[in-house]
Design a protein around this motif. Structure first.
Motif, PDB file in Angstrom:
ATOM      1  N   ARG A  88       0.835  -1.200   0.000  1.00 45.68           N
ATOM      2  CA  ARG A  88       0.000   0.000   0.000  1.00 45.68           C
ATOM      3  C   ARG A  88       0.872   1.253   0.000  1.00 45.68           C
ATOM      4  O   ARG A  88       0.609   2.217  -0.725  1.00 45.68           O
ATOM      5  CB  ARG A  88      -0.910  -0.030   1.236  1.00 45.68           C
ATOM      6  CG  ARG A  88      -1.818   1.175   1.359  1.00 45.68           C
ATOM      7  CD  ARG A  88      -2.710   1.080   2.579  1.00 45.68           C
ATOM      8  NE  ARG A  88      -1.997   0.928   3.830  1.00 45.68           N
ATOM      9  CZ  ARG A  88      -1.351   1.916   4.462  1.00 45.68           C
ATOM     10  NH1 ARG A  88      -1.293   3.138   3.943  1.00 45.68           N
ATOM     11  NH2 ARG A  88      -0.759   1.691   5.628  1.00 45.68           N
ATOM     12  N   SER A  89       1.941   1.231   0.784  1.00 48.15           N
ATOM     13  CA  SER A  89       2.854   2.368   0.851  1.00 48.15           C
ATOM     14  C   SER A  89       3.538   2.618  -0.496  1.00 48.15           C
ATOM     15  O   SER A  89       3.644   3.763  -0.941  1.00 48.15           O
ATOM     16  CB  SER A  89       3.893   2.115   1.940  1.00 48.15           C
ATOM     17  OG  SER A  89       4.834   3.153   1.979  1.00 48.15           O
ATOM     18  N   VAL A  90       3.984   1.550  -1.144  1.00 43.90           N
ATOM     19  CA  VAL A  90       4.634   1.676  -2.453  1.00 43.90           C
ATOM     20  C   VAL A  90       3.664   2.288  -3.477  1.00 43.90           C
ATOM     21  O   VAL A  90       4.071   3.059  -4.347  1.00 43.90           O
ATOM     22  CB  VAL A  90       5.142   0.298  -2.940  1.00 43.90           C
ATOM     23  CG1 VAL A  90       5.509   0.306  -4.405  1.00 43.90           C
ATOM     24  CG2 VAL A  90       6.328  -0.148  -2.094  1.00 43.90           C
ATOM     25  N   ARG A 149      -7.415   4.366   4.233  1.00 43.80           N
ATOM     26  CA  ARG A 149      -8.784   4.725   3.835  1.00 43.80           C
ATOM     27  C   ARG A 149      -8.982   4.537   2.327  1.00 43.80           C
ATOM     28  O   ARG A 149     -10.002   4.013   1.887  1.00 43.80           O
ATOM     29  CB  ARG A 149      -9.110   6.154   4.247  1.00 43.80           C
ATOM     30  CG  ARG A 149     -10.559   6.545   3.947  1.00 43.80           C
ATOM     31  CD  ARG A 149     -10.935   7.904   4.506  1.00 43.80           C
ATOM     32  NE  ARG A 149     -10.688   8.069   5.917  1.00 43.80           N
ATOM     33  CZ  ARG A 149     -11.448   7.593   6.898  1.00 43.80           C
ATOM     34  NH1 ARG A 149     -12.515   6.894   6.602  1.00 43.80           N
ATOM     35  NH2 ARG A 149     -11.144   7.820   8.151  1.00 43.80           N
ATOM     36  N   GLU A 150      -8.011   4.973   1.537  1.00 43.37           N
ATOM     37  CA  GLU A 150      -8.124   4.805   0.075  1.00 43.37           C
ATOM     38  C   GLU A 150      -8.188   3.334  -0.297  1.00 43.37           C
ATOM     39  O   GLU A 150      -9.000   2.939  -1.147  1.00 43.37           O
ATOM     40  CB  GLU A 150      -6.951   5.488  -0.634  1.00 43.37           C
ATOM     41  CG  GLU A 150      -7.008   6.997  -0.589  1.00 43.37           C
ATOM     42  CD  GLU A 150      -5.716   7.660  -1.040  1.00 43.37           C
ATOM     43  OE1 GLU A 150      -5.808   8.806  -1.529  1.00 43.37           O
ATOM     44  OE2 GLU A 150      -4.621   7.063  -0.896  1.00 43.37           O
ATOM     45  N   LYS A 183     -11.328   1.444  -2.137  1.00 45.58           N
ATOM     46  CA  LYS A 183     -11.140   0.716  -3.400  1.00 45.58           C
ATOM     47  C   LYS A 183     -11.499  -0.759  -3.264  1.00 45.58           C
ATOM     48  O   LYS A 183     -11.933  -1.383  -4.221  1.00 45.58           O
ATOM     49  CB  LYS A 183      -9.701   0.869  -3.899  1.00 45.58           C
ATOM     50  CG  LYS A 183      -9.386   2.272  -4.386  1.00 45.58           C
ATOM     51  CD  LYS A 183      -7.922   2.397  -4.761  1.00 45.58           C
ATOM     52  CE  LYS A 183      -7.595   3.812  -5.157  1.00 45.58           C
ATOM     53  NZ  LYS A 183      -7.502   3.994  -6.582  1.00 45.58           N
ATOM     54  N   ALA A 184     -11.317  -1.326  -2.064  1.00 44.97           N
ATOM     55  CA  ALA A 184     -11.623  -2.744  -1.832  1.00 44.97           C
ATOM     56  C   ALA A 184     -13.045  -2.941  -1.308  1.00 44.97           C
ATOM     57  O   ALA A 184     -13.456  -4.070  -1.056  1.00 44.97           O
ATOM     58  CB  ALA A 184     -10.617  -3.337  -0.847  1.00 44.97           C
ATOM     59  N   LEU A 240      -9.034  -6.983  -2.948  1.00 48.37           N
ATOM     60  CA  LEU A 240      -7.762  -6.275  -2.769  1.00 48.37           C
ATOM     61  C   LEU A 240      -6.845  -6.411  -3.982  1.00 48.37           C
ATOM     62  O   LEU A 240      -5.875  -5.663  -4.112  1.00 48.37           O
ATOM     63  CB  LEU A 240      -7.039  -6.812  -1.529  1.00 48.37           C
ATOM     64  CG  LEU A 240      -7.674  -6.485  -0.182  1.00 48.37           C
ATOM     65  CD1 LEU A 240      -7.027  -7.320   0.925  1.00 48.37           C
ATOM     66  CD2 LEU A 240      -7.555  -5.001   0.130  1.00 48.37           C
ATOM     67  N   ILE A 241      -7.142  -7.350  -4.867  1.00 47.62           N
ATOM     68  CA  ILE A 241      -6.256  -7.633  -6.001  1.00 47.62           C
ATOM     69  C   ILE A 241      -6.034  -6.410  -6.886  1.00 47.62           C
ATOM     70  O   ILE A 241      -4.885  -6.066  -7.180  1.00 47.62           O
ATOM     71  CB  ILE A 241      -6.794  -8.829  -6.811  1.00 47.62           C
ATOM     72  CG1 ILE A 241      -6.526 -10.121  -6.035  1.00 47.62           C
ATOM     73  CG2 ILE A 241      -6.181  -8.895  -8.209  1.00 47.62           C
ATOM     74  CD1 ILE A 241      -7.151 -11.364  -6.637  1.00 47.62           C
ATOM     75  N   ASP A 242      -7.094  -5.765  -7.321  1.00 50.84           N
ATOM     76  CA  ASP A 242      -6.926  -4.617  -8.223  1.00 50.84           C
ATOM     77  C   ASP A 242      -6.255  -3.428  -7.547  1.00 50.84           C
ATOM     78  O   ASP A 242      -5.274  -2.894  -8.077  1.00 50.84           O
ATOM     79  CB  ASP A 242      -8.263  -4.208  -8.841  1.00 50.84           C
ATOM     80  CG  ASP A 242      -8.703  -5.159  -9.942  1.00 50.84           C
ATOM     81  OD1 ASP A 242      -7.861  -5.913 -10.488  1.00 50.84           O
ATOM     82  OD2 ASP A 242      -9.906  -5.165 -10.255  1.00 50.84           O
ATOM     83  N   PRO A 243      -6.734  -2.985  -6.364  1.00 51.12           N
ATOM     84  CA  PRO A 243      -6.078  -1.815  -5.772  1.00 51.12           C
ATOM     85  C   PRO A 243      -4.622  -2.057  -5.389  1.00 51.12           C
ATOM     86  O   PRO A 243      -3.824  -1.126  -5.397  1.00 51.12           O
ATOM     87  CB  PRO A 243      -6.933  -1.478  -4.553  1.00 51.12           C
ATOM     88  CG  PRO A 243      -7.878  -2.589  -4.358  1.00 51.12           C
ATOM     89  CD  PRO A 243      -7.919  -3.388  -5.613  1.00 51.12           C
TER      90      PRO A 243
END
Length: 97
Positions: free
Chosen positions: A17-19, A25-26, A30-31, A56-59
């Protein structure tokens, strides 16, 4: 020599997520889940359901060849070191002319 680093699933998600420069929240938006759910996943307080792992795959930009492995890692059926490092992202394909 490359050093092998093993992450928990929650740590892997947090680093990925950081990368991707996403806030918790974003990622939750998205998930299609709650912010507290993402916080608990990243803290290794809960494992996502197969459906949530799929969301979670796409985000998280999980490569097509790793999607089933990602779900298995999310569910605790495989260790996370079966996934690419969280900071590895496929280069984006150039737009078609």
């Amino acid at each position: 020599m490359n050093e092998l680093v093993t992450y928990s699933f929650g740590e892997w998600v947090k680093r990925r997520r950081s990368v991707l420069h996403l806030t918790q929240r974003e990622l939750a938006n998205k998930a299609h889940c709650s912010l507290i759910t993402i916080k608990k996943i990243e803290a290794d307080e809960r494992r996502p359901s197969a459906d949530l792992a799929g969301s979670l795959i796409d985000p998280l930009k999980i490569r097509p060849g790793e999607q089933e492995t990602f779900i298995q890692c999310a569910r605790g059926l495989l260790p996370v070191d079966h996934l690419s490092p969280p900071d590895f992202l496929e280069p984006e394909a150039p737009p078609l002319p």
